[in-house]
Design a protein around this motif. Structure first.
Motif, short mmCIF file in Angstrom:
data_model
loop_
_atom_site.label_atom_id
_atom_site.label_comp_id
_atom_site.label_asym_id
_atom_site.label_seq_id
_atom_site.Cartn_x
_atom_site.Cartn_y
_atom_site.Cartn_z
N LEU A 203 0.83 -1.20 0.00
CA LEU A 203 0.00 0.00 0.00
C LEU A 203 0.86 1.26 0.00
O LEU A 203 0.54 2.25 -0.67
N MET A 204 1.98 1.21 0.72
CA MET A 204 2.91 2.34 0.73
C MET A 204 3.50 2.58 -0.65
O MET A 204 3.67 3.72 -1.10
N VAL A 205 3.84 1.48 -1.34
CA VAL A 205 4.41 1.61 -2.68
C VAL A 205 3.39 2.23 -3.63
O VAL A 205 3.72 3.09 -4.45
N HIS A 206 2.13 1.79 -3.54
CA HIS A 206 1.10 2.37 -4.39
C HIS A 206 0.91 3.86 -4.08
O HIS A 206 0.67 4.66 -5.00
N ASP A 207 1.03 4.22 -2.81
CA ASP A 207 0.98 5.65 -2.47
C ASP A 207 2.13 6.40 -3.12
O ASP A 207 1.95 7.53 -3.62
N GLN A 208 3.30 5.78 -3.14
CA GLN A 208 4.45 6.41 -3.79
C GLN A 208 4.22 6.57 -5.28
O GLN A 208 4.55 7.60 -5.88
N PHE A 209 3.63 5.55 -5.91
CA PHE A 209 3.30 5.65 -7.34
C PHE A 209 2.31 6.79 -7.59
O PHE A 209 2.43 7.52 -8.58
N ARG A 210 1.33 6.93 -6.70
CA ARG A 210 0.34 8.01 -6.88
C ARG A 210 1.00 9.38 -6.77
O ARG A 210 0.59 10.32 -7.45
N GLN A 211 2.02 9.49 -5.93
CA GLN A 211 2.74 10.76 -5.84
C GLN A 211 3.56 11.02 -7.10
O GLN A 211 3.69 12.17 -7.55
N LEU A 212 4.10 9.96 -7.69
CA LEU A 212 4.89 10.11 -8.92
C LEU A 212 4.01 10.48 -10.10
O LEU A 212 4.42 11.28 -10.95
N TRP A 213 2.82 9.86 -10.15
CA TRP A 213 1.98 9.98 -11.34
C TRP A 213 0.59 10.50 -10.95
O TRP A 213 -0.42 9.88 -11.27
N ALA A 214 0.55 11.61 -10.30
CA ALA A 214 -0.71 12.14 -9.79
C ALA A 214 -1.77 12.20 -10.88
O ALA A 214 -1.58 12.81 -11.93
N GLY A 215 -2.89 11.53 -10.64
CA GLY A 215 -4.02 11.58 -11.56
C GLY A 215 -3.94 10.63 -12.73
O GLY A 215 -4.92 10.49 -13.47
N ARG A 216 -2.82 9.96 -12.92
CA ARG A 216 -2.71 9.03 -14.05
C ARG A 216 -1.90 7.80 -13.66
O ARG A 216 -1.20 7.22 -14.49
N THR A 217 -2.03 7.38 -12.43
CA THR A 217 -1.24 6.27 -11.90
C THR A 217 -1.46 4.99 -12.69
O THR A 217 -0.50 4.33 -13.10
N GLN B 104 8.51 10.47 -21.97
CA GLN B 104 8.50 11.91 -21.67
C GLN B 104 8.62 12.14 -20.17
O GLN B 104 9.36 13.02 -19.72
N TRP B 105 7.86 11.36 -19.40
CA TRP B 105 7.95 11.47 -17.94
C TRP B 105 9.36 11.13 -17.45
O TRP B 105 9.92 11.82 -16.60
N ALA B 106 9.94 10.06 -18.01
CA ALA B 106 11.29 9.65 -17.61
C ALA B 106 12.32 10.73 -17.94
O ALA B 106 13.23 11.00 -17.16
N ASP B 107 12.16 11.36 -19.09
CA ASP B 107 13.08 12.45 -19.48
C ASP B 107 12.98 13.61 -18.49
O ASP B 107 14.00 14.19 -18.09
N ASP B 108 11.75 13.95 -18.10
CA ASP B 108 11.56 15.04 -17.15
C ASP B 108 12.20 14.72 -15.80
O ASP B 108 12.71 15.61 -15.11
#
Length: 206
Positions: free
Chosen positions: A150-164, A194-198
């Motif tokens: 669940l913590m990892v999924h929270d981290q993913f949501r922070q990385l990809w807000a709105g498009r996880t 594009q995200w990885a480049d940013d």
């Protein structure tokens, strides 16, 4: 002009020979009717090799040698890159094996389940080649892994807000391939790249 016997002995039904210069090449082909042609047309099916008097038929060397290995990569690499410190910290706090918990948690986060066999098909096997996962975890460690998932999924949501979910699906399409003793990363979907480049994320084998 007839071909020499050392050429014709390789010419069997369904094959044909082409001479270019002083060299002979064998192909598999077939004849078929083509609209507008009063006669059957020879169609190429496969190149079978060069025929020489000394060596006979020399079959073409495949561009890709046997033994290609393919690993699920994108979501595991990103999960490790951005979430490994969290898993490491929590695992040590509760006295759990960090590498085992890292593999279990990232597999659960990426695929919804974990297994020793599943581990072998992921980039985690490349990262931890000597890691042997148990068939099952003790109850308290499995519960810990579930919480960390669940913590990892929270981290993913922070990385990809709105498009996880979209980004996770794209990451699941990125594979690591070992071919001809070289590592190759499959094509990365444009949005993910594009995200990885940013983020200055390089797709590499660590």
């Amino acid at each position: 002009m007839p071909y020499p016997p050392w050429v014709t002995r390789h010419k069997v039904k369904g094959t044909y020979v082409q001479k270019r210069g002083d060299k002979y090449y064998l192909y598999r082909g077939h004849s078929e009717r083509v609209k507008g042609k009063p006669y059957p047309v020879l169609k190429f099916d496969a190149y079978l090799g060069q025929i020489t008097e000394e060596h006979g038929l020399i079959e073409p060397t495949p561009s890709v040698r046997p033994g290609v290995q393919v690993y699920a990569y994108g979501v595991y690499y990103l999960g490790y890159r951005f979430c490994a410190p969290l898993v490491d910290r929590v695992s040590r706090r509760y006295g759990a094996d960090v590498r085992v918990m890292t593999a279990v948690v990232l597999m659960q986060a990426a695929a919804g389940r974990w297994s020793p066999q599943g581990h072998e098909g992921t980039w985690l096997q490349v990262r931890f080649p000597d890691l042997q996962l148990p068939a099952v975890l003790p109850d308290e460690q499995q519960q810990l892994a579930n919480r960390m998932e669940l913590m990892v999924h929270d981290q993913f949501r922070q990385l990809w807000a709105g498009r996880t979910e979209v980004m996770l699906d794209l990451a699941r399409r990125v594979y690591l391939v070992r071919v001809n003793n070289q590592w190759i990363v499959s094509e990365v979907p444009e949005l993910l790249q594009q995200w990885a480049d940013d983020r200055q994320v390089l797709w590499e084998v660590e």
